[in-house]
Design a protein around this motif. Structure first.
Motif, PDB file in Angstrom:
ATOM      1  N   GLU A   1     -17.554 -23.980  30.910  1.00  0.00           N
ATOM      2  CA  GLU A   1     -17.229 -25.128  30.060  1.00  0.00           C
ATOM      3  C   GLU A   1     -16.222 -24.769  28.960  1.00  0.00           C
ATOM      4  O   GLU A   1     -16.424 -25.048  27.782  1.00  0.00           O
ATOM      5  N   ASN A   2     -15.143 -24.106  29.362  1.00  0.00           N
ATOM      6  CA  ASN A   2     -13.995 -23.879  28.506  1.00  0.00           C
ATOM      7  C   ASN A   2     -12.790 -24.562  29.145  1.00  0.00           C
ATOM      8  O   ASN A   2     -12.936 -25.429  30.004  1.00  0.00           O
ATOM      9  N   LEU A   3     -11.596 -24.169  28.732  1.00  0.00           N
ATOM     10  CA  LEU A   3     -10.376 -24.775  29.265  1.00  0.00           C
ATOM     11  C   LEU A   3      -9.466 -23.716  29.882  1.00  0.00           C
ATOM     12  O   LEU A   3      -8.249 -23.849  29.878  1.00  0.00           O
ATOM     13  N   LEU A   4     -10.064 -22.669  30.419  1.00  0.00           N
ATOM     14  CA  LEU A   4      -9.297 -21.567  30.997  1.00  0.00           C
ATOM     15  C   LEU A   4      -8.536 -22.018  32.233  1.00  0.00           C
ATOM     16  O   LEU A   4      -9.100 -22.633  33.141  1.00  0.00           O
ATOM     17  N   GLN A   5      -7.243 -21.683  32.272  1.00  0.00           N
ATOM     18  CA  GLN A   5      -6.420 -22.024  33.426  1.00  0.00           C
ATOM     19  C   GLN A   5      -6.128 -20.806  34.302  1.00  0.00           C
ATOM     20  O   GLN A   5      -5.760 -20.946  35.463  1.00  0.00           O
ATOM     21  N   GLU A   6      -6.325 -19.621  33.728  1.00  0.00           N
ATOM     22  CA  GLU A   6      -6.117 -18.397  34.493  1.00  0.00           C
ATOM     23  C   GLU A   6      -6.906 -17.265  33.862  1.00  0.00           C
ATOM     24  O   GLU A   6      -7.316 -17.340  32.700  1.00  0.00           O
ATOM     25  N   LEU A   7      -7.100 -16.211  34.640  1.00  0.00           N
ATOM     26  CA  LEU A   7      -7.775 -15.013  34.165  1.00  0.00           C
ATOM     27  C   LEU A   7      -6.755 -13.886  34.043  1.00  0.00           C
ATOM     28  O   LEU A   7      -5.733 -13.890  34.743  1.00  0.00           O
ATOM     29  N   PRO A   8      -7.011 -12.903  33.172  1.00  0.00           N
ATOM     30  CA  PRO A   8      -6.087 -11.771  33.058  1.00  0.00           C
ATOM     31  C   PRO A   8      -5.943 -11.044  34.396  1.00  0.00           C
ATOM     32  O   PRO A   8      -6.891 -10.985  35.191  1.00  0.00           O
ATOM     33  N   GLU A   9      -4.778 -10.488  34.643  1.00  0.00           N
ATOM     34  CA  GLU A   9      -4.518  -9.791  35.903  1.00  0.00           C
ATOM     35  C   GLU A   9      -5.442  -8.595  36.092  1.00  0.00           C
ATOM     36  O   GLU A   9      -5.768  -8.226  37.216  1.00  0.00           O
TER      37      GLU A   9
END
Length: 702
Positions: free
Chosen positions: A341-349
């Protein structure tokens, strides 16, 4: 009335000055104690009986008592003579009906341990501070509205447990408790704690959770030695600067407040290096400090939702994080990570550097894909990726060999990678509501599966031919042999219903059924009560905002599911017209999981139930949301057929209705924990009823 035990010789049972008469069904203190052997007893245990009062002369007779335990009786008061027990060091009166304490109690100058948990006390004696030797004081689960002004005189007090009362303010005297190490005032109504609280220098555990505080003291001299600090479920808007000075802290939890922006200090990364648990879930933080990864001893990190909800889709309860700092993946000791329930669009490589991760919740974000390094999480057992926008999984996803529970429901997956068949340890697989067109061949390799959900995809077969494994959730069952009255107090699960009569509409014709609430086994406020106490709920599979209706076999020949008609039996016909099918496929092509609007910072959801429901209703978006909310609130509006759907879990029904021959409209549901994170320990405990396991423990002698 003579007690059956009056004829027993208790003198022979005194062993080294200890007399244990616990669980003997006594309704009074045996006369032999008052009239004969009282002076010989140094430790008297009368726990779990039905004693209503102590003899008036009790304190004058048992003059050598050092330990007195009266736990689990029905005492309404203590006699004034209790103050004559001059050698008493421990007094345990937990789980009784005490409404007031005699002033003479404060004459127990050698008393070191006083436990009054689970009574009905509203105030303590004004001269309470005269018990100068007191070291451990429990007065939780009472009705205290204030503390005596003399409390600060307890210079030797080390432990003070006052949770679950009605305290509104902590007065100035708190700053004089120089020996205090454990201070718990959780679940009160505190609006303010005096600034002198910051003068305490030896605190190790502080729990301020579940209050109404908007700020904390400006200084806190115990910051250097605090090991555990909890301030969840308050109205705090600013993280105090001294939080970064907690160099010895092992656990910090400040979830469900109103922290915004980058609430945590950059300094925390270098100073809080011993931290093993950090919970900042349910706030409004939009980023983490760049030095966050320096707290590399953290094992459990919670930055997501702080509650287990009936249905997460209603509103966002996590934070507003849109990205993770580069240092985040230096938290190599992480074993549990909550970022739901956040707004993350990507994760660190380099997300795969979290090699010790066993539990991961990234549900309800805006992820489109996972980095290739994700497949290096070889220790991962539970992976929750529900309600994102994931279209494709990494080709080596099958390298996650330890996976047991994988949730990919409500994404945009069209196919699974070839390596997926290597996940042979899977016990639960959820692919509900994706865009899969073929049944995965990998299913043949998953021999340990106990739950499988492939519904709401695009398979070219009738929905009832799609393989499913839906299991029934297990909940604690109350032993029917247990008494309705436990440890001197009426059971809340029965007494709360009283003699109320509940009226239920149980048929399409509007036929009403009335029965006593106790017989039905539920109250009309069940939903509100359950939300308030954090009980378990269930999640329904309704498709994309449409009602799923199951019709009785005797009345109809078909089932209507998501507006499609599938005929059963001899009258099986065409599934649906070509125009209907084309219209629905176009609709599904345009479908994307909804972006959940965060709560308004200026108008956070109230803790009260009424305001909470307004907040839920206000956060609903899109077509049919109001209908679905209404459907959730009414557990009797969906029909089902036992003959067709024996394998689907159904919400518990009033047994009386079924016995009366009525067909109860029930919600066809799955256990809530399949798609929603488990509730925290303190919210799960109310599911287990008081005394549920007492009988077993007594038989075992434990």
């Amino acid at each position: 009335m003579a007690d059956a035990s009056d004829n027993e010789d208790y003198r022979e049972k005194v062993d080294g000055g200890v007399l244990d008469l616990s669980s003997k069904d006594l309704y009074r203190v045996p006369p032999q104690i008052v009239n004969g052997i009282g002076p010989d007893i140094t430790k008297l245990v009368l726990d779990f009986n039905d004693i209503k009062e102590l003899p008036a002369s009790f304190g004058e007779v048992c003059i050598n008592l050092q330990v007195l335990s009266l736990v689990g009786n029905i005492l309404a008061e203590l006699p004034p003579s209790i103050g004559n027990l001059s050698q008493l060091k421990e007094l345990h009166v937990n789980e009784n009906n005490l409404k007031i304490l005699p002033d003479s109690l404060c004459h127990l100058y050698d008393l070191e341990v006083l436990k009054l948990t689970g009574n009905q006390l509203q105030v303590l004696p004004d001269n309470f501070g005269e018990i100068r030797s007191l070291k451990i004081f429990y007065c939780d689960e009472n009705r205290l509205v204030k503390l005596p002004l003399t409390l600060g005189l307890l210079s030797k007090l080390q432990v003070m447990e006052l949770e679950d009362n009605s305290l509104v303010v902590i007065q100035e005297g708190i700053g004089q408790l120089r020996s205090l190490k454990i201070f718990n005032v959780s679940n009160n109504k505190l609006e303010k704690i005096h600034d002198s609280f910051g003068d305490l220098e030896n605190l190790e555990v502080v729990d301020l959770s579940g209050n109404h505080m908007e700020n904390l003291p400006d200084h806190f001299n115990s910051a250097h030695c605090v090991l555990k600090f909890y301030a969840d479920r308050n109205k705090l808007t600013d993280v105090p600067l001294w939080l970064a000075d907690m160099r010895e802290a092992l656990e910090i939890s400040m979830s469900d407040n109103q922290f915004s922006k980058c609430a945590l200090s950059e300094k925390m990364g270098s100073t809080c290096s011993k931290l093993t648990l950090l919970d900042m879930g349910g706030n409004f933080m939009d980023r983490l400090p760049d030095s966050f990864g320096s707290m590399n001893n953290i094992r459990t990190l919670k930055l997501g939702s702080c509650i287990g909800e009936l249905e997460r889709r209603a509103f966002q309860n996590g934070n507003w994080l849109t990205y993770l700092p580069e240092s985040f993946c230096d938290l190599t000791k992480l074993s549990a990570l909550y970022l739901d329930e956040n707004l993350l669009q990507e994760l660190p490589e380099n997300f795969g550097n979290l090699v010790n991760l066993e539990f991961l919740d990234l549900g309800q974000n805006a992820l489109h894909e996972l980095p290739d390094s994700f497949c290096k999480l070889k220790s991962l057992k539970v992976c929750q990726l529900s309600k994102n926008k994931i279209q494709i999984l990494p080709s080596e996803f099958g390298d996650l060999s330890a996976l047991e529970d994988l949730r990919l429901d409500n994404n945009l997956l069209e196919e699974l990678p070839q390596s997926f068949n290597k996940l042979t340890g899977l016990k639960s697989l959820d692919l509900f509501n994706n865009k899969l067109t073929e049944i995965p061949d990998a299913l043949n390799n998953f021999k340990q599966l106990v739950r499988l959900d492939l519904s709401e995809n695009r398979f070219n077969i009738p929905w009832y031919d799609v393989p499913q494994i839906v299991t029934q959730s297990k909940y604690p069952q109350r032993d029917p042999e247990l008494k309705d009255n436990w440890r001197g107090r009426a059971r809340q699960d029965l007494s709360m219903l009283g003699d109320k009569v509940i009226k239920v509409d149980v048929s399409e014709d509007g036929v009403d059924f009335e029965a006593p609430a106790k017989d039905l086994g539920f109250s009309e406020n069940l939903l509100r009560d359950a939300v308030d106490h954090g009980m378990s709920f269930w999640r329904s599979h309704e498709g994309k905002g449409r009602r799923q209706k199951f019709v009785r076999k005797d009345d109809f020949k078909f089932l209507e599911v998501r507006n499609r008609k599938y005929y059963r039996g001899d009258e099986k016909g065409e599934e649906e017209s070509e125009s209907e099918k084309e219209e629905e496929e176009n609709e599904e092509d345009d479908y994307e999981p909804p972006i959940f609007q965060p709560r308004n910072v200026t108008e956070p959801m109230s803790n009260t139930m009424d305001d909470g429901y307004k907040a839920i209703a206000g956060a609903m978006e899109g077509e049919n949301w109001d209908d679905e909310l209404e459907e959730v609130m009414d557990p009797f509006n969906v029909q089902y057929d036992d003959n067709y759907f024996n394998n689907i879990y159904q919400h518990p029904r009033p047994k009386t209705l079924a016995e009366a021959g009525y067909v109860v409209d029930d919600y066809l549901c799955l256990p809530y924990d399949i798609h929603v994170q488990p509730v925290s320990k303190d919210r799960a405990e109310p599911q287990i009823e008081d005394g549920q396991f007492d009988d077993d423990s007594e038989e075992d002698g434990t």
